[in-house]
Design an enzyme around this catalytic site. Structure first.
Site, PDB file in Angstrom:
ATOM      1  N   GLY A  24       0.787  -1.210   0.000  1.00 49.66           N
ATOM      2  CA  GLY A  24       0.000   0.000   0.000  1.00 49.66           C
ATOM      3  C   GLY A  24       0.822   1.264   0.000  1.00 49.66           C
ATOM      4  O   GLY A  24       0.393   2.308  -0.489  1.00 49.66           O
ATOM      5  N   ASP A 136       4.246  -3.956  13.777  1.00 53.59           N
ATOM      6  CA  ASP A 136       3.713  -4.728  12.648  1.00 53.59           C
ATOM      7  C   ASP A 136       4.475  -6.035  12.493  1.00 53.59           C
ATOM      8  O   ASP A 136       4.850  -6.434  11.390  1.00 53.59           O
ATOM      9  CB  ASP A 136       3.783  -3.912  11.360  1.00 53.59           C
ATOM     10  CG  ASP A 136       2.836  -4.457  10.276  1.00 53.59           C
ATOM     11  OD1 ASP A 136       1.902  -5.195  10.636  1.00 53.59           O
ATOM     12  OD2 ASP A 136       3.040  -4.149   9.095  1.00 53.59           O
TER      13      ASP A 136
END
Length: 754
Positions: A24, A136
């Protein structure tokens, strides 16, 4: 993979050799220094270069990566965060990601599992010692190099003593590996959030699935926050270490230093589980990768297996027979690409002669599409508004889709069978809730003059009742008129989650046994006809202009959840009679209708993974003629069609328009709307919107950006294959966003961006 057309030849003086993956935020390339050293360069997508928020975030990523460069991470070689198109180069770590390793070979065990556990804990220790929280940690961000595991991608990390960016309109991370506090209050997470993620990662490495896995990212997130982890398949010795890491309270979790003490006492012969083998490691990290702005890694190359589901009777035991279990598969659609057919709801326009029962009047022939105001005008008393519609499952937010008719806006989906909203001010007239788990892609069926049709998903804990129903509601009062059990195979047949369409004054559904079409009067529910599927096939209704088509796949294709050679037949609206079969010859996803022909896109596969679309297919239902046209290259993204043009909106905001007759590219335009839904057209523009509520208006002639709005909700970015979120009614735009959010504004006076 090799470089693609449009990729740069070099970045920062480093010649590029291959494309490693795209996510993204950017694309990662393999490059080489002048001394011959291999490096990985992350190049930020162009549309973010002018976004101050993303520039700050990228500078933080570079700073974080430089601070933690060490034995267990990828060292920063060079970076240019202030360049016109920012980039960062790190050492290239050769080896598969943990996700790839488990997908290909199954879960880890023995010394390999112990080395991974200790190596990751040491990596976190080094990361935390320099004051950085990774935020993450997941299988695709762990590379298994010959020297041991390496942690990569600090794209959403932050310094502990640093204020976190608000990141308005974006929920960033991967739910199966996020901590409860990261889902609830992301700006306040500390180092022990990474400890929680490490615990989930070790369960995944051991069993091939996460401790909170579910068939929807929304359910997964709910279970992370509220439910106990599933650790039954984890070896006892490792479970004693993992369990405290997964405590909901960060203060009760061990620190990384304490964790290392526990891990070093683990025996080297840690047992594995019986879930090994290729493909066993498919967890939500794989299934949600197109919905989240996270991985800069290639997509998986094997399809995700369906998880066991409740039986048809609603008991908690194992379902008997594959047919009954598959009836619950719509829940899987929350993480599977679902293509829309030319609009947010499946509504077929028909002439009065083709109607069923009493036929239709002039307004009935425009079922579900009549604008709340004619072109160029606004509803009486209209002012911009924003509202949230509570659903039957408020703990699992989702999205709605809407249709405007006369003086009403009808919406459904996300725990809502249907709701009637005043288009002028957003006030709700009535709402009928759905008690079950929302299914992404399954929204409102449509509306006639006096009836609204929606879906009701049953609570899986309910002892009786069908798992899925088509429900008719009185448009004025919201009173339930009738309901019928509905099939659940259309995702495998057409790539959509819709199992019903409004056709004039009738509703055509698939019966609960997935064996026949049924047509009912929309208001009374009286059965007009029933038509069995051709032997050995399962079918779904597909509107194509004034016609209704039956798209059918073989039982074997449905069992495999893989449409390979769909067959199309006309479906007579007055009798249910099926026309002669037309074979498409190859998988194809329907996107709309042009000049009497059904328009489909041809998927392109790399191995067994869908990698975009490589052409357009047109089927003339009258003659049975099938025509194919190739695109000039493969285009990945969300397909859709509006006003006779095919669009593909890419994950990172690039929109490309095509002529459906020739496959010729009309234009391409980079936008700032990540993971945009399919198109909606009206008032001289074509609109695209993301789950965050960010809307962009483009000129249909050349793709010129007319305006863009700011986000309105904290939605998942990078989502693919969502049906159009924008409903056009004259000059009024009604937009659906995450968490059942609806808002409206004048297309000629859009909210100012910034």
């Amino acid at each position: 993979m090799s470089l693609r057309g449009g990729d740069p030849a070099e970045i920062g003086g480093y010649p590029l050799e291959a494309r490693l993956g795209s996510g993204g935020m950017g694309t990662v390339f393999l490059a080489r220094t002048s001394s011959g050293r291999s490096i990985a360069i992350k190049l930020i997508h162009q549309q973010f270069a002018g976004d101050d928020e993303f520039r700050i975030r990228f500078r933080q990523e570079v700073a974080a990566a430089r601070r933690v460069s060490g034995a267990f991470t990828a060292a920063v070689v060079d970076a240019a965060p202030e360049a016109d198109q920012p980039w960062m180069a790190t050492t290239y770590i050769e080896g598969p990601t943990l996700a790839q390793r488990i997908t290909d070979e199954g879960p880890l065990n023995g010394p390999e599992l112990r080395r991974l556990a200790v190596g990751l804990a040491e990596a976190l220790r080094d990361i935390h010692r320099v004051g950085v929280v990774h935020r993450d940690l997941k299988p695709s961000n762990v590379v298994l190099s010959a020297e041991g595991p390496r942690v990569i991608d600090f794209g959403i990390s932050r310094a502990v003593d640093q204020q976190t960016l608000t990141m308005t309109g974006r929920v960033i991370g991967t739910p199966p590996f996020m901590s409860p506090e990261q889902l609830q209050a992301p700006r306040g997470v500390g180092p022990r959030s990474d400890v929680f993620s490490l615990g989930t990662l070790l369960v995944y490495a051991t069993t091939g699935h996460g401790p909170f896995d579910a068939d929807s990212p929304y359910i997964t997130a709910y279970q992370v926050v509220h439910e106990e982890p599933s650790l039954g398949a984890v070896p006892d010795a490792l479970r004693a270490v993992v369990e405290p890491c997964l405590d909901k309270d960060p203060e009760r979790r061990p620190s990384v230093d304490e964790l290392l003490v526990l891990l070093r006492d683990l025996p080297s012969d840690l047992g594995g589980t019986a879930t090994g083998g290729p493909g066993a490691g498919r967890t939500r990290d794989m299934l949600t990768q197109h919905h989240l702005m996270t991985p800069d890694t290639p997509p998986p190359t094997t399809p995700a297996p369906a998880t066991p589901a409740p039986s048809d009777s609603g008991s908690t035991g194992t379902a008997i027979g594959g047919r009954l279990r598959r009836r619950w598969r719509p829940v899987l659609a929350a993480a599977v690409a679902v293509a829309a057919i030319g609009g947010g709801v499946a509504v077929l326009t028909t002439g009065g002669a083709d109607g069923i029962g009493d036929g239709t009047d002039s307004r009935g022939t425009d079922a579900g599409r009549s604008a709340a105001a004619p072109g160029g005008t606004l509803p009486d008393g209209f002012e911009p508004w924003r509202t949230t519609v509570p659903g039957g499952r408020e703990d699992i937010p989702d999205e709605l889709r809407c249709v405007a008719r006369d003086d009403a806006l009808f919406c459904g989906g996300g725990g809502v069978v249907a709701t009637r909203v005043n288009p002028a001010d957003g006030s709700r007239v009535w709402t009928a809730k759905s008690p079950g788990v929302p299914v992404q892609g399954m929204h409102l069926v449509g509306a006639t003059d006096d009836t609204v049709i929606g879906y009701r998903i049953a609570d899986q804990d309910a002892p009786q009742g069908p798992p899925q129903e088509v429900v008719a509601l009185d448009a004025d009062s919201g009173e339930e008129l009738w309901s019928t059990p509905s099939g659940a195979q259309s995702t495998a047949v057409t790539g959509r989650s819709q199992d019903a369409v409004v056709a004039g004054s009738a509703v055509v559904t698939v019966d609960a046994s997935n064996s026949r079409f049924e047509a009912r009067d929309a208001h009374s529910g009286e059965l007009a006809w029933s038509a069995p599927f051709p032997a050995g096939t399962q079918c779904a209704p597909v509107p194509a202009g004034p016609r209704l088509l039956a798209t059918c796949a073989t039982d074997a294709e449905v069992d495999d959840l893989e449409q390979r050679n769909p067959t199309l037949r006309t479906l007579a609206l007055d009798s249910g009679e099926l026309g002669r079969p037309v074979e498409v010859q190859g998988p194809a996803v329907p996107v709309g209708e042009a000049d009497g022909s059904l328009v489909l896109l041809s998927p392109h596969y790399e191995g067994t993974a869908r990698a975009g679309y490589d052409g357009v297919v047109r089927v003339d239902p009258a003659s049975g003629k099938v025509t194919r046209s190739r695109f000039d290259q493969v285009y990945d993204g969300t397909p859709g069609m509006a006003d006779g043009t095919v669009y593909v909106s890419g994950q990172t905001g690039r929109v490309t328009a095509f002529d459906p007759a020739t496959g010729r590219k009309k234009w391409a335009r980079q936008t700032g709307v990540e993971g945009a839904s399919g198109p909606a057209a009206g008032d001289g523009a074509v609109y695209f919107s993301s789950a965050t509520g960010r809307v962009v208006a483009l000129s249909p002639d050349d793709g010129k950006a007319l305006w863009t709005t700011d986000p309105q909700a904290d939605g998942l970015t990078g989502q693919q294959n969502a049906s159009p979120r924008v409903t056009v009614a004259g000059r009024a735009l009604f937009v659906a966003a995450d968490d059942n959010t609806l808002f409206a504004f004048d297309a000629r006076k859009p909210p100012r961006s910034g």
